[in-house]
Write an enzyme that holds these catalytic residues in place. Structure first.
Site, short mmCIF file in Angstrom:
data_model
loop_
_atom_site.label_atom_id
_atom_site.label_comp_id
_atom_site.label_asym_id
_atom_site.label_seq_id
_atom_site.Cartn_x
_atom_site.Cartn_y
_atom_site.Cartn_z
CE1 TYR A 24 -4.55 10.74 -12.66
CE2 TYR A 24 -5.04 12.27 -14.73
CZ TYR A 24 -4.31 10.89 -13.94
OH TYR A 24 -3.63 10.33 -14.81
CB THR A 73 -5.70 6.63 -13.91
OG1 THR A 73 -6.42 5.42 -13.90
CG2 THR A 73 -4.44 6.57 -13.45
CG ASP A 105 -1.68 1.35 1.48
OD1 ASP A 105 -1.79 2.13 0.44
OD2 ASP A 105 -2.49 1.25 2.34
CG ASP A 127 -2.38 14.73 -21.00
OD1 ASP A 127 -2.38 13.73 -20.00
OD2 ASP A 127 -3.21 14.88 -21.80
#
Length: 302
Positions: free
Chosen positions: A137, A74, A48, A114
């Protein structure tokens, strides 16, 4: 050499393991120093990364020469609704790995995105351009970069974009499945970037792993397209009987008000690669065609 790969079950983690196992990629041989490397692949069940003490103890016990961090939260929309979870994985996780790596003088290769940029502009962004993320994010990934820079002397930060690989979920597989199911796709045509084959990204990460060219890198497929262009080429190469229609971001947002903001412009320039270990990233159309030549249609290669 001993290499620890976190997030080993994802698209990039599985591709790195495959190249290390075979000693080569579709682009050619991997560096000789890595051909007999000991690989320690771990995912959240084994390590973890959000637990600092656990990470420090694990790294101290196993003594890797290089850590490649492929672990990340993500899900862009999910980051907006689960900001604490995104912060722990995307910011604290890299911090913990950086602290642990520096304690044993290991290299840390951290994969970023990006989405750390604002999405404004009309020229490819290189490593000199200043990040200004607009989403949870992107914000958490940028903080992860900053922690890596601060806490690990021997670091590489590798920003990529629009990644697809043989294993797991990605845009390519989503478009194919949706095309087969609905026969018609509507995809935004005013968000531009660089589709990136995980094969190419992994190949370059392994080149960096044996170098001393520390710093921040952009590593994406060469050439720029919109999500619509990308989807249309996917459907064509897959031979799926479906139409692909363009729409604007505003039109998509009206139909999906829950969706997080995406960059309108996130095309990256691989300047640091060109000036150091070399940019062998394929043009995105070539890399995508190669994907269909090698993909078995599920989660592996032919």
């Amino acid at each position: 050499m001993k290499i620890l790969i976190t997030g080993c079950n994802g698209q990039l983690g599985t591709e790195l393991q495959a190249q290390l196992r075979r000693g080569e990629s579709e682009l050619g041989p991997i560096p000789d120093r890595l051909k007999n490397a000991t690989v320690l692949p771990v995912d959240v069940d084994q390590l973890d990364i959000t637990d600092r003490a656990e990470v420090v103890n694990f790294v101290r016990r196993h003594q890797p020469d290089t850590i490649i961090n492929c672990a990340a939260f993500t899900n862009v929309d999910g980051c907006e609704t689960s900001k604490d979870a995104a912060f722990k994985v995307n910011a604290l996780g890299p911090r913990n790995l950086a602290i642990a790596a520096d304690k044993i003088n290991a290299r840390l290769i951290h994969v970023s995105t990006d989405y750390v940029f604002s999405g404004e502009g009309d020229t490819p962004l290189d490593e000199c351009d200043l990040p200004a993320p607009r989403s949870a994010y992107g914000t958490t990934k940028l903080l992860g970069e900053q922690y890596v820079q601060r806490f690990c002397r021997r670091h590489f930060i590798v920003r990529t974009a629009w990644l697809y690989g043989y294993n797991g979920k990605n845009f390519v597989k989503t478009m194919i499945n949706a095309g087969k199911k609905f026969g018609k796709l509507t995809v935004v045509n005013d968000q531009l970037g660089n589709p990136t084959n995980a094969v190419d990204l992994a190949h370059h990460i392994l080149k960096l792993a044996v170098s001393h060219e520390y710093g921040t890198y952009h590593c994406t497929g060469n050439g720029i397209c919109s999500w619509y262009d990308f989807a249309a080429e996917i459907i064509r190469l897959a031979g799926v009987e479906a139409t692909v229609a363009p729409c604007t971001t505003a039109e998509y947002a009206a139909a999906h008000p829950e969706a997080a903001s995406r960059p309108a412009w996130s095309a990256l320039d691989n300047r640091m690669l060109r000036c150091t270990v070399g940019d062998e990233m394929r043009p995105w159309q070539q890399a995508l065609a190669a994907y269909f030549e090698h993909w078995d249609g599920e989660n592996g290669t032919k």
